[in-house]
Scaffold this active site. Structure first.
Site, PDB file in Angstrom:
ATOM      1  N   CYS A 103       0.827  -1.217   0.000  1.00 59.23           N
ATOM      2  CA  CYS A 103       0.000   0.000   0.000  1.00 59.23           C
ATOM      3  C   CYS A 103       0.854   1.256   0.000  1.00 59.23           C
ATOM      4  CB  CYS A 103      -0.928   0.007   1.215  1.00 59.23           C
ATOM      5  SG  CYS A 103      -1.923   1.515   1.321  1.00 59.23           S
ATOM      6  N   TRP A 277      -8.912   5.789  -0.163  1.00 58.15           N
ATOM      7  CA  TRP A 277      -9.452   6.398  -1.378  1.00 58.15           C
ATOM      8  C   TRP A 277      -8.593   5.950  -2.542  1.00 58.15           C
ATOM      9  CZ3 TRP A 277      -8.032   9.707   2.772  1.00 58.15           C
ATOM     10  CH2 TRP A 277      -6.726  10.209   2.696  1.00 58.15           C
TER      11      TRP A 277
HETATM   12  N1  ARG Z   1      -6.939  -1.571  -6.963  1.00 56.38           N
HETATM   13  C1  ARG Z   1      -8.245  -1.821  -6.404  1.00 56.38           C
HETATM   14  C2  ARG Z   1      -9.325  -1.269  -7.342  1.00 56.38           C
HETATM   15  O1  ARG Z   1      -9.024  -0.736  -8.353  1.00 56.38           O
HETATM   16  C3  ARG Z   1      -8.408  -1.196  -5.023  1.00 56.38           C
HETATM   17  C4  ARG Z   1      -7.351  -1.566  -4.013  1.00 56.38           C
HETATM   18  C5  ARG Z   1      -7.323  -0.649  -2.821  1.00 56.38           C
HETATM   19  N2  ARG Z   1      -7.027   0.695  -3.203  1.00 56.38           N
HETATM   20  C6  ARG Z   1      -7.017   1.759  -2.392  1.00 56.38           C
HETATM   21  N3  ARG Z   1      -6.765   2.925  -2.915  1.00 56.38           N
HETATM   22  N4  ARG Z   1      -7.266   1.654  -1.097  1.00 56.38           N
HETATM   23  O2  ARG Z   1     -10.493  -1.307  -7.067  1.00 56.38           O
END
Ligand code: ARG
Length: 413
Positions: A103, A277
């Protein structure tokens, strides 16, 4: 308004709290009582102790550590598990975020809002609180990082499961010619829930929210439609290409991961949906750009009139940039929180510096932290990192991934 499922004979009704008084019908997917639960192994004492020591070291806590450890050991001795205090739970969930090597958005790990829902045991209760999670996290567009922690796995009682990969995901409908309307990642999940009785909207689109599937050992698996007003979406337009709106694209405002297991001090919480987000590239480069997802780069390139006959015109790169400009522009226009990969890379380096000055190692998976476009234009590209990720943390597992992609088999079959 909410769509309503046809309900077979004995299916119970669930009511979504905060759903404008809307009653949702649910459909029971498996009518027979399940076999006795596999007993979860007793909590690992060393892991529990390590977490409690960390909690006491990083926080002002009234109870002396020896007293807390003795209490935990007594509970584990007599029950095979122990219960986190609300403060331990909240801190554990935050540190699990801090430890998430994939992350890039961890600078704000302390701001996570932790909902303690450890006493919500029914499928309808879990589903209703997931809907409430969406509303709280969406916050009218000013996205708040939230986690909803449902009951843990214990030797006495297995935890609930949410089958979906995220609370909001779009159906993928396979056409006769092999093409897909919607998200190709979820064609099998879509077929499965359709088999369970889900009715897609009369006019199918590429962006139809799938129902939630929530399973407990006691009740089996049940399906719940999301109330449309809990699904905040952004229509995609472009800052200077008017035709972009004609593509009819949109995306949901908040990504809530719902099939990862939160593990704190030896306790496992399989149902603990959490969100931050979006960073624009997640949508513009991956969800819209990947060839096995919406595969929109060739579509955009053609509308841009680019020469796609040769790779070395870099038409893919040029179209990808416009797609990503459109995503960032649209979220800003709609007042929905989003960030770009340059800003977020700099913030991440701030986070690394802060962790270093706190005397902590920060685990980083380079292949996930470097953005999927213009990698070398971001500072996170140009260095090495510590890779070993300690607990607490969020973990994926094969069964949960399989269920999220195929809609089965049940966890308690
Ligand atoms: N990559 C995933 C999507 O496009 C979401 C993963 C979590 N992303 C975040 N910004 N917390 O839906």
């Amino acid at each position: 308004m909410c769509s309503v499922f046809r309900v077979s004979g004995e299916a119970p009704e669930a009511v979504f709290s905060g759903g404008a008084g809307a009653a949702e019908r649910t459909r029971r997917l498996r009518p027979v009582p399940p076999p006795p639960p596999p007993r979860a192994p007793a909590v690992d004492l060393a892991e529990a102790e390590e977490f409690l020591r960390l909690f006491h070291a990083e926080n002002r806590v009234d109870t002396p550590i020896q007293q807390r450890l003795a209490r935990m050991r007594y509970e584990v001795d007599t029950t095979g598990t122990y219960r986190h205090t609300p403060d331990e739970l909240a801190y554990g969930a935050k540190v699990a975020w801090r430890n998430s090597a994939r992350c890039i958005g961890r600078l704000y790990w302390r701001s996570l809002k932790v909902r303690d829902l450890r006493d919500v045991h029914t499928v309808s209760g879990v589903a209703a609180h997931c809907v409430e999670h969406l509303r709280m996290a969406t916050n009218g567009g000013k996205i708040r990082p939230v986690i909803s922690v449902f009951p843990p796995e214990t030797p006495q009682r297995p935890a609930p499961r949410i089958w979906n990969e995220q609370l909001i995901r779009y159906a993928g409908y396979r056409n006769a010619d092999g093409s897909v309307l919607g998200d190709p990642r979820y064609t099998r999940f879509t077929e499965a829930v359709t088999g369970f009785g889900w009715r897609p909207p009369a006019a199918r689109s590429g962006f139809d929210a799938l129902p939630l599937v929530v399973e407990t050992r006691e009740e089996g698996a049940h399906m719940f439609a999301l109330p449309p007003d809990a699904v905040h979406e952004v229509p995609i337009t472009h800052p200077d290409l008017p035709w972009f709106a004609e593509l009819g694209l949109r995306w949901h405002g908040v990504p809530v991961i719902s099939n990862m297991r939160l593990r704190i001090g030896g306790i496992s919480y399989p149902a603990a949906p959490f969100n931050g987000w979006y960073m624009g590239t997640e949508i513009g480069a991956r969800n819209f750009g990947d060839t096995d997802r919406y595969n929109l780069v060739p579509v955009v390139a053609e509308r841009l009139g680019l020469d796609t006959s040769r790779e070395d015109t870099l038409w893919r790169d040029r179209a990808l940039v416009e797609l990503n400009r459109a995503v960032l522009h649209s979220y800003h226009q709609a007042g929905v929180t989003i960030t770009d990969h340059h800003t977020e890379s700099h913030r991440f380096l701030t986070h690394l510096a802060k962790e270093e000055s706190a005397g902590r190692k920060c685990p980083v998976d380079w292949s996930w932290i470097v953005p999927p476009m213009s990698g070398s234009q971001t500072p996170v590209f140009h260095r090495y990192y510590d890779t070993e990720a300690p607990g607490p943390n969020y973990y994926g597992d094969e069964d949960a991934t399989h269920r999220a992609l195929t809609g089965g088999p049940p966890a308690f079959a």
